[in-house]
Each structure stands twice: as structure tokens, then as C-alpha cells.
Write an enzyme that holds these catalytic residues in place. Structure first.
Site, short mmCIF file in Angstrom:
data_model
loop_
_atom_site.label_atom_id
_atom_site.label_comp_id
_atom_site.label_asym_id
_atom_site.label_seq_id
_atom_site.Cartn_x
_atom_site.Cartn_y
_atom_site.Cartn_z
N HIS A 1 0.91 -1.14 0.06
CA HIS A 1 -0.20 -0.01 0.05
C HIS A 1 0.90 1.14 -0.03
CE1 HIS A 1 -4.07 -1.34 0.64
NE2 HIS A 1 -3.54 -2.46 0.98
N LYS B 1 -14.27 8.50 -5.10
CA LYS B 1 -15.46 8.91 -4.51
C LYS B 1 -16.06 10.19 -5.17
CE LYS B 1 -13.89 6.94 -0.17
NZ LYS B 1 -13.43 7.30 0.98
N THR C 1 -8.31 6.74 -2.78
CA THR C 1 -9.66 6.21 -3.09
C THR C 1 -10.77 7.40 -3.12
OG1 THR C 1 -10.03 5.38 -0.83
CG2 THR C 1 -9.56 3.81 -2.71
N LYS D 1 0.31 14.34 1.56
CA LYS D 1 -1.05 14.82 1.11
C LYS D 1 -1.14 16.43 0.95
CE LYS D 1 -3.46 10.75 2.77
NZ LYS D 1 -4.09 10.10 1.75
N LYS E 1 -9.12 13.84 3.87
CA LYS E 1 -8.32 12.72 3.78
C LYS E 1 -7.52 12.89 5.01
CE LYS E 1 -6.62 14.08 -0.09
NZ LYS E 1 -6.51 12.79 -0.80
N ARG E 2 -6.69 11.90 5.57
CA ARG E 2 -5.91 11.76 6.59
C ARG E 2 -4.98 13.13 6.57
NH1 ARG E 2 -6.01 8.05 10.97
NH2 ARG E 2 -4.22 8.88 11.74
C1 LIG Z 1 -12.08 7.10 1.51
C2 LIG Z 1 -11.75 7.60 2.82
C3 LIG Z 1 -10.42 7.68 3.14
C4 LIG Z 1 -9.44 7.56 1.92
O1 LIG Z 1 -9.33 9.02 1.44
P1 LIG Z 1 -7.93 9.10 0.48
O2 LIG Z 1 -8.32 10.51 -0.08
O3 LIG Z 1 -7.98 8.46 -0.46
O4 LIG Z 1 -6.92 9.34 1.41
C5 LIG Z 1 -10.02 8.12 4.31
N1 LIG Z 1 -10.91 8.25 5.50
C6 LIG Z 1 -12.36 8.09 5.28
C7 LIG Z 1 -13.45 8.07 6.36
C8 LIG Z 1 -12.82 7.83 3.77
O5 LIG Z 1 -14.10 7.55 3.64
#
Ligand SMILES: *Cc1c(COP(=O)(O)O)cnc(C)c1O
Length: 818
Positions: A362, A665, A661, A559, A553-554
Site C-alpha cells: 500500500h 468517490k 480512493t 498529502k 483525507k488523513r
Molecule cells: C475514502 C476515505 C479515506 C481515504 O481517502 P484518500 O483521499 O484516498 O486518502 C479516508 N478516510 C475515510 C473516512 C474515507 O471514507
């Protein structure tokens, strides 16, 4: 085809009765005094009955056909809420909404009663949850295995703009979804030492002695497929002491001593580690990993042996996928079981193991590659350490055969890192012990082969492969965006829910004025909803017609939330210096948790909150900019933000984000991406087309070249007046007037002195891309078309596609519809 007949009445009156029955007999409540939570629980139980009936039927089909199953081992499952998902998958959504209406209850209100099941940090855990949904929907026999954490990822609050962490007692009031299975409780061993003894046939063998026993109690969460009868399950292990009490100690009068052992054992499944990407050196973490892996393997072997005699059949019946290296000790545990418990010899045992296991990588971040000190391994898992050394010895023989006399190759590839403290490299163990190693996006897999593991790729041609991540369209479109789902269905009919490529049919409407208008009306209505949430949780009023610019995101340096912040500061400064400047009004929406010990990440949160407070209250800029940071980012909050986003920020330093991911979305819900050529952004661009995405910044090659010639952030700082101004501004006390001087200087110093993730070199290109966004948003017609084409063209990123690739290419798994 379907032989399945339900005994339940799922008509509207039938569901009403079912809910009322559960209210009375499961909850012992009377309708006249029932609270909203009682009704929610009763509704969950009613939906769960439909699902459980199918789960029993599914397990019988899998058992009777002796089907091959995949076991998905993951330390994290970020499930979110299960209410809508269960009801949709049970195929009773419409009737349920009506049944609830007739009981005087509102579906949306009930749904918000549920506490998120947040047993994961971020993307990796959410991927596991999406995969479970797709596995069931595709009728693939599968079981997820993980830990039944008593506390999930911490709850986040802001106090004076600072992150504060609170425990996440997600199951304090119970949860309706899980089924405890004491009959499958499992005993495992930890600690102790290894002795070499003669066995009863005169063989000199290693024996693990002096260990302590731990008990694993499984809790099962049914995982229903959408539009099918298949219901798989997720099995989560809770740790218990093997004996309730140390009676000897108790009889000596030491109650404390007697329960201490018990408490220690129960600590193992107490809490999820809150670090995304890094977690090392912690004994408890190694115990967590081994505990759930050992329980799961025992369970897998028990199930295998119910229907199979011959061990050589094992890889034909069992595929085990390791979600990152967190469960990698499973490779060693399987060897131990075959050697020590089932008296198999090394060669056949190793062949079974390598045919069974597959590993998903990952991350390329060096700090995220798991290593355990040999000393800790020796203490917790002495027999396993011995087996690791044996695996390594035979592996290094292979390396010698391939590259005779090359000690550098052996050093690079060894499972053991030599140094002041010897370390076990869990990624190397995973690569050597698996028949498949996959990356999670095309670019990531390329870098995995070329940069991280080139020697392994040379040694094992064909072992490395790509499986681009995906998301489940059931949660990330159908359930989270009912307005858009209805609009899509009104145009192209149903079917897209299980075949997301069907969304391509929407392309035909991308120039249709009526459809464009309807599409943007849906977006606006979702933005009105989000504006209400923003008002409630941030006490900031935002205009739903502004551009909603979203980064969720985190919180992590790679990032680059701080690059976003630099751009916000630049916009603000431009407005202050030229009040008549014509810019597209924007609402910047952030949501992110920072690891509790990650000081710079927490400083970035504080900086965004502080800057936001100043900007949001500056009358001079006429509400043209707003900056909000929604607290407690989690799946259910993501489901509210994603449908309301206009712009999706995917701005990681090229080469650092394995896939992402969140990017998928947001694009699926009609947000345009501003992003770097990193992770799956590259493939999103391929799908939506260059005209429908805003790409900026250095490529991986350019990043590498910059490091090769030597990077000095001050070169960029000195060359760009605006950049210099905003970097210094954020570090001044301008945005934190009531606080000690220098609370944000850490961020400024990071950018000025090191900037390890190259915010400064990418700033100008980012700012220019944002100008293109600004212009595009003014052309409402053009924007609508671009948004529609995003939704229409990202069908590839359904996790159904991902899972079919795993099933065909790695697991060799057949679908079992019934
Ligand atoms: C989809 C999702 C992530 C991953 O987000 P990235 O932008 O791909 O880092 C992290 N936390 C939650 C709650 C999510 O739904």
C-alpha cells in the site's frame, strides 16, 4: 436459478410487524415509551433477520459445494454505518421507508442514530470495507478477518483550533449487527522459549515451551451483497484471558494479581493504533497482529479440514490475501502449524504456503515499511523467529544461485536488516512468502517494481502485478447521493449499481440542457445540505452557490494540506491588495484527523483553523472566501461531503500517494479533480479525459530529478514574491494574535528549511491550475458538462472491477450465485 426461498414477509405490513416484534421481544420495549434509538435498533434487527436468513443459506451453499474461499486478512476495516447498506442489500429499501413512515418514523433521522464502526485509520481500512461489499455482491465466497477493537479510531474535537482526541466507544451501547460465536473461541500461544528435543520418532525437533495462552472470541458481522442472495461475513476477534482467574494467586489473597493477567490479555483487542502509515516497535501492536492472524488461521484450517482430507488440496480451497504487511506473520504461523502441529516437512509446507498467500503493498514511503526488532520477535514469538531465519537462509541460497558471490544483493534482499539492531523486514517476508504481490494503482505498481523492489522483480518475474483500487458504488453513490442516483436511474435505468461502466450511457446527455440543469440542481441541493452541517458544526454560514473546494483525507505532509493552505493565503492576500479583484467565491472544506503524536500535522490543523477564523470574519472580502474544517472526519461524514463537492483536491507529491480512493468517490459524484500525476489520479485522467481534470505540478521523474540535483526550498522562496509572503505570513502571529508567539512557526520553518514534500516547487503550478478552475466554474454550462463526464466516465473505479481482477488473476476463485 434461485433455489432460495425466504420465510420472511418483507411487504410493508410484514416489515412493520417485524419491527414491532423486535421492539417488543428483542428490546423489551413498549411502542408508547420507545425512544428513537429503540426504534432504530428494532429496525436494524428487522433488516438483519432478512440478511441472516440469507447468510445461513450462503454458508450452506459454500460448505456443500466445498467451494474455494478467499480470506481477507486486515488489521483495519473502516465500515462506517451499516443501516442503509443492510437495508439496500436486503432489497427492502422502498418497503422499509414506507413501513417506517406508517410507524411515524423518518428513515433519515433513524439512520443518524448509528455510531460509525470506525475500526480503521483511512484509505487502507476503507478499501477492506469496499472489498467486502464487492465480494458479496459478486457472489464470491469470502470471509474477512480482523480485530474486534473495543475502541476504534479516536473521536476528534477542536478546542481553540487544536485537535483534541477522545476515545471512540463505538459499542458502548451495543451494536445490533454482530453475532458472537463462543463455540468458535480459539486458543493461541505467545511468549515462551524454544527447546530442541527428540520427538517420539527419534527426530531432533524444535519445541515451543513456556508460552502463555490467549483466547480469541469471534464476533461475526454479516456482509450482504447487493441484488443477490449471497451474504458473507466479517469475523472479528476479541482477546480474552484463557482462564478467567489465576486461582492460585486468588487463594493467596492477591485479587489484584489474580486479575492482572486477565486485564493484560484483554488489552490486546482494546484499541486501534491511530497512526496511518507508521507504527513500529510496539510490543502490543505485534501481539495484535499475531493474535488475530493465529486465531484466523486456526479457524481457516478447521473449516478446511471439515470437508477436505488431503493437505495438498489446501491452495485449491484457500486463498489468503494480506492487506499490507500487518498480517504478514501469518506466513510464518502457517509454516509453524504445518511443521510443528501437522508434522509436515519443510519443502511441501513451504509450497503450500507460497501457493496460498498473496500480498498487497500500500505504500512506497520508507517510514511506512514495517520492521520488527529481532529482540522483540524473540521475546513474543521465539519459534516464529527461528522459522523466519530458516526461510531467510533458504531464500539467500536462491539469491546466491541467481547472483553468485554478490553480497550486496543479499544485503539488499535479506529478510533481516543488519545494523545496530537487527530488524525483521515484514515486506520482504511478504514478497518471499507470497505467489502474488500487487500494487494498488498502475503508477504505484510501476514504482514498486522499478524503485522499491527491483531485485525482487528480477528474481521473481511475473510475481508483481497491479490491481487498481476501487470503491463500492452502493455506498459511494447509491446510498450517499440519493438525488443523483435517482436522476441517473431516470435517464439510464437501473443496472449501474452492479455494473458501473453503464454510467457511460450518461455521456449522451452531457450536452443536454435539461440534464445539465438537473445535474447541477442535484449538486446544489447537496450543497445546501452540507451548508447546514457546516453551520451546525463550525458555526460558519456559507453560500451554496460558491465553489465548494474539498480536501478530505488523513492529515499527512505528503498529502499536502499545507499547499492548499498556501494557496488560500495567496487568494486572501490578492483580495486584500486588490479589493476589486474578480474571483470565483469559494468555500474551502477540510476534514482530517492527524495522528496524535504527529506534531507537524497537528500544527497544520491549527494553522487552517486559525487562518479560517481570520478570513471568515474579514468583512473586507465580502464573504468571497470561507475556510471550514469539519471535525471528526469519518465515513458517515465523508458520505455527506462527497455529494456536495465541486472540486476534489488530490495534490500529493508525485510518487507518494499509492492510489487514493477519496479521489474516486469525489469524481463519481461529479466533482472535478485538481491533482498531481500521482496514484490513481493518473488513471482518472485517462478515463475522464484531459479536458475534464486539472492536472498540475511535477511528475515523478521531475521530482526524482530535483532531488538528484539537490533541492533547496529557499531557491523557490526567493524567486517568488507571493510565495515568500504567504510562507512568512503563516508563520507570523498574524493569525494567532491571542496566543504565544510562534505557535505556527513550526510550519513556516518546515517549509523554509526543508519542505520534504516539495510544496514550494509546486506552488506556482498549483496556483495557475486554480486559476483555470476559477475560470471554468464561471462558465456554468461548461462546468456542468465536465462534472457529468466525470460521473459518466469513472465506472472503472468500482471495487467490483478490482475484485473481479483479484478473483481471476490472483485467487482463481469462482462465483457461486444461488
Ligand atoms: C475514502 C476515505 C479515506 C481515504 O481517502 P484518500 O483521499 O484516498 O486518502 C479516508 N478516510 C475515510 C473516512 C474515507 O471514507
Amino acid at each position: 436459478m434461485s433455489q432460495f426461498q425466504s420465510a420472511l414477509d418483507t411487504s410493508i405490513p410484514g416489515l412493520k410487524r417485524l419491527i414491532q416484534t423486535h421492539l417488543k421481544f428483542s428490546l423489551a420495549r413498549d411502542a408508547s415509551t420507545a425512544t428513537k434509538r429503540d426504534w432504530w435498533l428494532a429496525t436494524c434487527k428487522a433488516a438483519q433477520s432478512v440478511v441472516v436468513e440469507r447468510m445461513i443459506a450462503t454458508q450452506a451453499v459454500h460448505h456443500n459445494s466445498n467451494a474455494k474461499r478467499v480470506y481477507y486478512l486486515s488489521l483495519e476495516f473502516l465500515m462506517g454505518r451499516l443501516f442503509s447498506n443492510t437495508i439496500y442489500s436486503a432489497g427492502i429499501m422502498e418497503n422499509m421507508v414506507h413501513a417506517l413512515e406508517e410507524l411515524g418514523l423518518d428513515f433519515e433521522e433513524l439512520r443518524s442514530e448509528e455510531y460509525d464502526m470506525g475500526l480503521g485509520n483511512g484509505g487502507l481500512g476503507r478499501l477492506a470495507a469496499c472489498f467486502l461489499d464487492s465480494l458479496a455482491t459478486l457472489d464470491l465466497p469470502a470471509i474477512g478477518y480482523g480485530i474486534h477493537y473495543q475502541y476504534g479510531l479516536f473521536k476528534q474535537e477542536f478546542r481553540n483550533g487544536y485537535q483534541v482526541e477522545l476515545p471512540d466507544a463505538w459499542m458502548r451501547d451495543g451494536t445490533p449487527w454482530e453475532i458472537v460465536r463462543p463455540e468458535h473461541a480459539t486458543e493461541i500461544k505467545v511468549y515462551g522459549y524454544v527447546e530442541n528435543v527428540f520427538d517420539d520418532r527419534g527426530n531432533y525437533v524444535s519445541r515451543w515451551n513456556g508460552w502463555k495462552k490467549l483466547l480469541g472470541i469471534p464476533y461475526d458481522i454479516p456482509i450482504p451483497g447487493y441484488g443477490t442472495n449471497t451474504v458473507n461475513y466479517l469475523r472479528l476477534w476479541e482477546s480474552r484471558a484463557a482462564e478467567d482467574f489465576d486461582f492460585e494467586a486468588f487463594n493467596r489473597g492477591g485479587y489484584d494479581e489474580a486479575v492482572r493477567e486477565k486485564n493484560h490479555s484483554e488489552t490486546i483487542s482494546k484499541v486501534l493504533y491511530p497512526n496511518d502509515k507508521t507504527e513500529s516497535g510496539k510490543e502490543l501492536r505485534l501481539l495484535q497482529q499475531y493474535f488475530f492472524v493465529a486465531c484466523s488461521l486456526k479457524d481457516i484450517i478447521r473449516r478446511f479440514r471439515k470437508t477436505n482430507e488431503d493437505w495438498s488440496e489446501f491452495p485449491e480451497k484457500v486463498a489468503i490475501q494480506l492487506n499490507d504487511t500487518h498480517p504478514a506473520v501469518a506466513i510464518v504461523e502457517m509454516m509453524r502449524l504445518l511443521l510443528d502441529e501437522y508434522s509436515m516437512s519443510w519443502g511441501p509446507a513451504w509450497e503450500l504456503v507460497t501457493k496460498t498467500f498473496a500480498y498487497t503493498n500500500h505504500t512506497l514511503l520508507p517510514e511506512a515499511l514495517e520492521k520488527w526488532s529481532v529482540g522483540l520477535f524473540q521475546k513474543v514469538l521465539p519459534r516464529h523467529l527461528q522459522i523466519i531465519f530458516e526461510i531467510n537462509k533458504l531464500f539467500l541460497d536462491e539469491v546466491e544461485a541467481r547472483w553468485p558471490g554478490d553480497t550486496t544483493k543479499k544485503q539488499i534482499l535479506s529478510l533481516i536488516e543488519e545494523g545496530p539492531t537487527q530488524m525483521v523486514r515484514m515486506a520482504h517476508l511478504s514478497v518471499v512468502g507470497s505467489h502474488s504481490v500487487n500494487g494498488v494503482a498502475a503508477l504505484h505498481t510501476e514504482l514498486l517494481k522499478k524503485e522499491l523492489f527491483p531485485e525482487f522483480d528480477a528474481l521473481y518475474p511475473g510475481k508483481f502485478n497491479n490491481k487498481t483500487n476501487g470503491i463500492t458504488p452502493r455506498r459511494w453513490l447509491l446510498a450517499c447521493n440519493p438525488r443523483l442516483s435517482d436522476l441517473i436511474t431516470s435517464k439510464i435505468g437501473h443496472g449501474w449499481e452492479r455494473n458501473l461502466d453503464k454510467l457511460r450511457e450518461l455521456e449522451a446527455f452531457a450536452d443536454n440542457e435539461e440534464f445539465k440543469s438537473a445535474f447541477m440542481h442535484v449538486k446544489h441541493a447537496n450543497k445546501v445540505d452540507l451548508a447546514r452541517i457546516i453551520k451546525e458544526s463550525c458555526d460558519v454560514s456559507v453560500d451554496p452557490s460558491a465553489l465548494f473546494d474539498v480536501q478530505i483525507k488523513r492529515l499527512h505532509e505528503y498529502k499536502r494540506q499545507h499547499l492548499n493552505l498556501l494557496h488560500i493565503l495567496a487568494l486572501y492576500r490578492r483580495l486584500l491588495q486588490d479589493p476589486s479583484l474578480d474571483i470565483t467565491p469559494r468555500v474551502f472544506v477540510f476534514a482530517a484527523k492527524a495522528a496524535p503524536g504527529y506534531d507537524l500535522a497537528k500544527c497544520i490543523i491549527k494553522a487552517i483553523n486559525s487562518v479560517g477564523k481570520v478570513i471568515n470574519n474579514d468583512k473586507r472580502i465580502n464573504d468571497r472566501l470561507k475556510v471550514v474544517f469539519l471535525p471528526n472526519y469519518r465515513v458517515s461524514l465523508a458520505q455527506r461531503i462527497v455529494p456536495a463537492a465541486d472540486l476534489s483536491e488530490q495534490i500529493s507529491t508525485a510518487g507518494k500517494e499509492a492510489s487514493g480512493t477519496g479521489n474516486m468517490k469525489l469524481a463519481l459524484n461529479g466533482a472535478l479533480t485538481i491533482g498531481t500525476l500521482d496514484g490513481a489520479n493518473v488513471e482518472i485522467r485517462e478515463e475522464v479525459g484531459d479536458d475534464n481534470i486539472f492536472i498540475f505540478g511535477m511528475t515523478v521523474e521531475e521530482v526524482n530529478a530535483l532531488w538528484a540535483r539537490g533541492y533547496n526550498p529557499q531557491d523557490y522562496y526567493n524567486a517568488d514574491e507571493e510565495l515568500r509572503a504567504v510562507v512568512d505570513w503563516v508563520g507570523s502571529n498574524y493569525f494567532t494574535p491571542d496566543e504565544p508567539h510562534g505557535v505556527l512557526s513550526m510550519l513556516r520553518d518546515n517549509l523554509y528549511y526543508s519542505d520534504p514534500f516539495l510544496c514550494l516547487p509546486d506552488f506556482r503550478s498549483y496556483s495557475d491550475a486554480q486559476k483555470r478552475v476559477d475560470a471554468a466554474f464561471r462558465d456554468k454550462d461548461k462546468w456542468a458538462k465536465m462534472a457529468i463526464l466525470n460521473t459518466a466516465r469513472v465506472g472503472k473505479f468500482s471495487s467490483d472491477r478490482t475484485i473481479m481482477e483479484y478473483a481471476k488473476e490472483i485467487w482463481k476463485l469462482d462465483q457461486k450465485p444461488f
